[in-house]
Design a protein around this motif. Structure first.
Motif, PDB file in Angstrom:
ATOM      1  N   GLY A  10       0.797  -1.215   0.000  1.00 21.99           N
ATOM      2  CA  GLY A  10       0.000   0.000   0.000  1.00 21.99           C
ATOM      3  C   GLY A  10       0.835   1.272   0.000  1.00 21.99           C
ATOM      4  N   ASN A  11       2.147   1.135   0.180  1.00 20.05           N
ATOM      5  CA  ASN A  11       3.062   2.277   0.157  1.00 20.05           C
ATOM      6  C   ASN A  11       3.918   2.219  -1.107  1.00 20.05           C
ATOM      7  N   TRP A  12       4.341   3.376  -1.599  1.00 20.48           N
ATOM      8  CA  TRP A  12       5.177   3.443  -2.787  1.00 20.48           C
ATOM      9  C   TRP A  12       6.641   3.230  -2.425  1.00 20.48           C
ATOM     10  N   ASN A  13       7.343   2.481  -3.261  1.00 17.18           N
ATOM     11  CA  ASN A  13       8.786   2.303  -3.129  1.00 17.18           C
ATOM     12  C   ASN A  13       9.474   3.164  -4.175  1.00 17.18           C
ATOM     13  N   LEU A  14      10.652   3.664  -3.865  1.00 17.15           N
ATOM     14  CA  LEU A  14      11.423   4.476  -4.790  1.00 17.15           C
ATOM     15  C   LEU A  14      12.610   3.651  -5.284  1.00 17.15           C
ATOM     16  N   TYR A  15      12.665   3.454  -6.600  1.00 14.42           N
ATOM     17  CA  TYR A  15      13.771   2.742  -7.235  1.00 14.42           C
ATOM     18  C   TYR A  15      14.562   3.739  -8.068  1.00 14.42           C
ATOM     19  N   GLU A  16      15.868   3.742  -7.926  1.00 10.70           N
ATOM     20  CA  GLU A  16      16.716   4.570  -8.771  1.00 10.70           C
ATOM     21  C   GLU A  16      17.704   3.647  -9.470  1.00 10.70           C
ATOM     22  N   ILE A  17      17.640   3.631 -10.802  1.00  8.27           N
ATOM     23  CA  ILE A  17      18.534   2.813 -11.617  1.00  8.27           C
ATOM     24  C   ILE A  17      19.448   3.774 -12.351  1.00  8.27           C
ATOM     25  N   ARG A  18      20.740   3.659 -12.120  1.00  9.08           N
ATOM     26  CA  ARG A  18      21.706   4.581 -12.723  1.00  9.08           C
ATOM     27  C   ARG A  18      22.733   3.751 -13.492  1.00  9.08           C
ATOM     28  N   CYS A  19      22.831   4.029 -14.788  1.00  5.72           N
ATOM     29  CA  CYS A  19      23.801   3.325 -15.630  1.00  5.72           C
ATOM     30  C   CYS A  19      24.798   4.331 -16.186  1.00  5.72           C
ATOM     31  N   GLY A  30      16.492   4.670  -1.352  1.00  5.64           N
ATOM     32  CA  GLY A  30      17.657   5.431  -0.922  1.00  5.64           C
ATOM     33  C   GLY A  30      18.909   4.651  -0.582  1.00  5.64           C
ATOM     34  N   GLU A  31      18.878   3.314  -0.658  1.00  9.48           N
ATOM     35  CA  GLU A  31      20.066   2.524  -0.332  1.00  9.48           C
ATOM     36  C   GLU A  31      20.456   1.648  -1.518  1.00  9.48           C
ATOM     37  N   VAL A  32      21.737   1.711  -1.922  1.00 10.59           N
ATOM     38  CA  VAL A  32      22.217   0.890  -3.038  1.00 10.59           C
ATOM     39  C   VAL A  32      22.141  -0.579  -2.630  1.00 10.59           C
ATOM     40  N   VAL A  33      21.483  -1.382  -3.477  1.00 11.66           N
ATOM     41  CA  VAL A  33      21.327  -2.808  -3.183  1.00 11.66           C
ATOM     42  C   VAL A  33      22.023  -3.701  -4.205  1.00 11.66           C
ATOM     43  N   ASN A  34      22.414  -3.120  -5.358  1.00 13.07           N
ATOM     44  CA  ASN A  34      23.068  -3.934  -6.377  1.00 13.07           C
ATOM     45  C   ASN A  34      23.851  -3.039  -7.322  1.00 13.07           C
ATOM     46  N   THR A  35      25.050  -3.479  -7.671  1.00  8.92           N
ATOM     47  CA  THR A  35      25.862  -2.841  -8.697  1.00  8.92           C
ATOM     48  C   THR A  35      26.379  -3.948  -9.595  1.00  8.92           C
ATOM     49  N   SER A  36      26.221  -3.773 -10.914  1.00 11.23           N
ATOM     50  CA  SER A  36      26.678  -4.815 -11.830  1.00 11.23           C
ATOM     51  C   SER A  36      27.244  -4.214 -13.106  1.00 11.23           C
ATOM     52  N   ARG A  37      28.188  -4.941 -13.702  1.00 10.49           N
ATOM     53  CA  ARG A  37      28.769  -4.560 -14.981  1.00 10.49           C
ATOM     54  C   ARG A  37      27.986  -5.313 -16.055  1.00 10.49           C
ATOM     55  N   THR A  38      27.327  -4.559 -16.946  1.00  7.09           N
ATOM     56  CA  THR A  38      26.433  -5.172 -17.932  1.00  7.09           C
ATOM     57  C   THR A  38      27.109  -5.534 -19.246  1.00  7.09           C
ATOM     58  N   GLY A  39      28.180  -4.816 -19.605  1.00  9.40           N
ATOM     59  CA  GLY A  39      28.803  -5.033 -20.900  1.00  9.40           C
ATOM     60  C   GLY A  39      28.051  -4.323 -22.023  1.00  9.40           C
ATOM     61  N   ILE A  40      27.014  -3.560 -21.664  1.00  8.20           N
ATOM     62  CA  ILE A  40      26.176  -2.853 -22.633  1.00  8.20           C
ATOM     63  C   ILE A  40      26.254  -1.355 -22.316  1.00  8.20           C
ATOM     64  N   THR A  41      26.402  -0.533 -23.347  1.00  7.47           N
ATOM     65  CA  THR A  41      26.494   0.908 -23.105  1.00  7.47           C
ATOM     66  C   THR A  41      25.310   1.693 -23.654  1.00  7.47           C
ATOM     67  N   LYS A  42      24.430   1.062 -24.426  1.00  8.74           N
ATOM     68  CA  LYS A  42      23.215   1.730 -24.881  1.00  8.74           C
ATOM     69  C   LYS A  42      22.176   0.681 -25.235  1.00  8.74           C
ATOM     70  N   GLY A  43      20.902   1.102 -25.270  1.00  8.27           N
ATOM     71  CA  GLY A  43      19.831   0.159 -25.599  1.00  8.27           C
ATOM     72  C   GLY A  43      18.495   0.635 -25.062  1.00  8.27           C
ATOM     73  N   TYR A  44      17.584  -0.292 -24.914  1.00 14.95           N
ATOM     74  CA  TYR A  44      16.226  -0.004 -24.470  1.00 14.95           C
ATOM     75  C   TYR A  44      16.099  -0.164 -22.958  1.00 14.95           C
ATOM     76  N   VAL A  45      15.082   0.472 -22.400  1.00 13.01           N
ATOM     77  CA  VAL A  45      14.754   0.318 -20.989  1.00 13.01           C
ATOM     78  C   VAL A  45      13.464  -0.493 -20.922  1.00 13.01           C
TER      79      VAL A  45
END
Length: 65
Positions: A10-19, A30-45
């Motif tokens: 019933g409450n909203w969560n805030l997700y921030e995805i930064r590439c 507000g807390e970083v939970v995952n960092t990953s190297r994708t091997g991709i520098t452009k594309g679709y969301v």
């Protein structure tokens, strides 16, 4: 996530995805939970839920410079 960062139902969560280049970081409420190297520098969301209805509010996309 090592601990539950989600708000109760019933409450909203805030997700921030930064590439930046090949590295993407996910922060939940507000807390970083995952960092990953994708091997991709452009594309679709793409956004999805896992087997349940999902609603988005105030969705914003912007290019980082």
């Amino acid at each position: 996530m090592k601990k539950n960062r989600l708000k109760p139902a019933g409450n909203w969560n805030l997700y921030e995805i930064r590439c930046m280049g090949e590295v993407c970081t996910l922060a939940v409420n507000g807390e970083v939970v995952n960092t990953s190297r994708t091997g991709i520098t452009k594309g679709y969301v793409g956004l999805e839920s896992e087997g349940y209805q999902i609603t988005f509010k105030d969705l914003k996309l912007r290019e980082l410079k």
